[in-house]
Design a protein around this motif. Sequence first.
Motif, PDB file in Angstrom:
ATOM      1  N   ASP A 299       0.711  -1.174  -0.089  1.00 52.29           N
ATOM      2  CA  ASP A 299       0.020   0.113  -0.006  1.00 52.29           C
ATOM      3  C   ASP A 299       0.927   1.308  -0.088  1.00 52.29           C
ATOM      4  N   PHE A 300       1.801   1.348  -0.929  1.00 53.92           N
ATOM      5  CA  PHE A 300       2.645   2.339  -1.146  1.00 53.92           C
ATOM      6  C   PHE A 300       2.020   3.706  -1.711  1.00 53.92           C
ATOM      7  N   ASN A 301       1.971   4.771  -0.973  1.00 56.69           N
ATOM      8  CA  ASN A 301       1.309   6.108  -1.170  1.00 56.69           C
ATOM      9  C   ASN A 301       2.251   6.977  -1.293  1.00 56.69           C
ATOM     10  N   PRO A 302       2.637   7.655  -2.469  1.00 58.58           N
ATOM     11  CA  PRO A 302       3.897   8.635  -2.511  1.00 58.58           C
ATOM     12  C   PRO A 302       2.960  10.074  -2.321  1.00 58.58           C
ATOM     13  N   HIS A 303       2.461  10.304  -1.302  1.00 61.24           N
ATOM     14  CA  HIS A 303       1.935  11.619  -0.968  1.00 61.24           C
ATOM     15  C   HIS A 303       2.754  12.714  -0.699  1.00 61.24           C
ATOM     16  N   GLY A 304       4.271  12.451  -0.493  1.00 62.74           N
ATOM     17  CA  GLY A 304       5.241  13.323  -0.059  1.00 62.74           C
ATOM     18  C   GLY A 304       5.103  13.591   1.412  1.00 62.74           C
ATOM     19  N   GLY A 305       6.380  14.261   1.788  1.00 64.17           N
ATOM     20  CA  GLY A 305       6.336  14.502   3.462  1.00 64.17           C
ATOM     21  C   GLY A 305       6.552  16.109   3.421  1.00 64.17           C
ATOM     22  N   TYR A 306       6.208  16.298   4.763  1.00 63.08           N
ATOM     23  CA  TYR A 306       6.326  17.737   5.264  1.00 63.08           C
ATOM     24  C   TYR A 306       6.992  17.792   6.635  1.00 63.08           C
ATOM     25  N   GLU A 307       7.576  18.741   6.753  1.00 59.85           N
ATOM     26  CA  GLU A 307       8.291  19.242   7.892  1.00 59.85           C
ATOM     27  C   GLU A 307       7.469  20.557   8.476  1.00 59.85           C
ATOM     28  N   LEU A 308       6.825  20.290   9.689  1.00 60.61           N
ATOM     29  CA  LEU A 308       6.090  21.460  10.364  1.00 60.61           C
ATOM     30  C   LEU A 308       7.272  21.957  11.469  1.00 60.61           C
ATOM     31  N   PHE A 309       6.870  23.306  11.619  1.00 56.26           N
ATOM     32  CA  PHE A 309       7.662  23.982  12.697  1.00 56.26           C
ATOM     33  C   PHE A 309       6.856  24.915  13.638  1.00 56.26           C
ATOM     34  N   LEU A 310       6.803  24.559  15.032  1.00 57.00           N
ATOM     35  CA  LEU A 310       5.937  25.105  15.729  1.00 57.00           C
ATOM     36  C   LEU A 310       6.337  26.639  15.848  1.00 57.00           C
ATOM     37  N   GLU A 311       5.391  27.751  16.428  1.00 56.99           N
ATOM     38  CA  GLU A 311       5.784  29.007  16.241  1.00 56.99           C
ATOM     39  C   GLU A 311       6.837  29.379  17.152  1.00 56.99           C
ATOM     40  N   GLY A 312       6.968  28.477  18.013  1.00 58.76           N
ATOM     41  CA  GLY A 312       8.245  28.894  19.119  1.00 58.76           C
ATOM     42  C   GLY A 312       9.422  28.477  18.442  1.00 58.76           C
ATOM     43  N   ASP A 313       9.518  27.589  17.484  1.00 56.38           N
ATOM     44  CA  ASP A 313      10.791  27.426  16.750  1.00 56.38           C
ATOM     45  C   ASP A 313      11.233  28.103  15.615  1.00 56.38           C
TER      46      ASP A 313
END
Length: 370
Positions: A106-120
Amino acid sequence: MDLSYWELKNWFTNVDYTIVGSGIVGLHAGLRLREKFPDSKILVLEKGVLPQGASTKNAGFACFGSLSEIIDDLRTHTEEEVVQLIQKRWQGLQLLRNKLGDATIDFNPHGGYELFLEGDQDVFQDCLGKLPFINEILKPLFKSDVFAKEIDRFGFKGIHEYLIFNPFEAQIDTGKMMHALLKEAIAKNILILNTQTVTDFHDAGNQVTVALGSFSFSTKKLFFATNGFAQKLTQNAVQPARAQVVITEPIADLDIRGTFHLDRGYYYFRNIDNRILLGGGRNLDFATENTTEFGQTEIVQKKLEQLLKEVILPNHDFKIAYSWSGIMGIGTSKNPIVSALSDNVYCGVRLGGMGVAIGSLIGTELADLL
């Protein structure tokens, strides 16, 4: 063990290769040994009812490291080491896909994301500043830029308005992957025995004696593929690291697709079956989470629920359906250990939390030590 003549004869006599651990590494080692030695007797010993550790308990990320993780790795490893490690993870993912097929896992290439908290804000600016350099050193491997800045379109709260996107990341169904690997191993006449804990071993030169409590048997070669549980028997520099995970009940109109990293990779989440799976938090209490004991702690569970409510699903009502934990193998170095312990005993351990990516390759390399 109270074993019959038939049991001793068919499972524990004339064993050529014994593998400890039936996870991604162990099964790939067994399959590789079967390719090299088609007539050999291969036995896999697993201490759990299912593959213990992390192989059936991970989040199903087909990833090779977020931007902030790669930047952190460059502080403790050379540029060449980091690029080689990412290359191995990428090669491992391709090996896994080719062996089992994208539809099967069930390989799904939706891509990856990195989030950054407001304090970061400092972490975000550091990543943004080093993004061109990271893309440059990875371009020979991926033939294009890996990381790019994108506006948040998912409706997350309490984070920086921009995310870092990686089009090469994907997600898999961990259960389907391991089920397929087990089926292939059985089809290749690899014997798998569950609830068997190896308590000791002795390399006598011409054979290895393996102890399962009060019962012992002999094998020509012994392979350890126990990752986070490796330190006790192999004496390798592997530290166990527990990862706690929660998953929600199905959520109506969930519009989140992809794999997501937060707080330098210490938290990670994804969509699966109209649910959100969220894991991480061991940085809240490293001492407690450096353990081989499965379980949950209040401090981590509260933090995961807070992130779901305040950051990931602020506009959704949700309930947590399940929680569990897995045991990873880490160390001061991110490089896996694939080595001989003696003339007839070998190990492939310390996958650094990247077992889905690198496990198939490490299993193959482990078998190729012969």
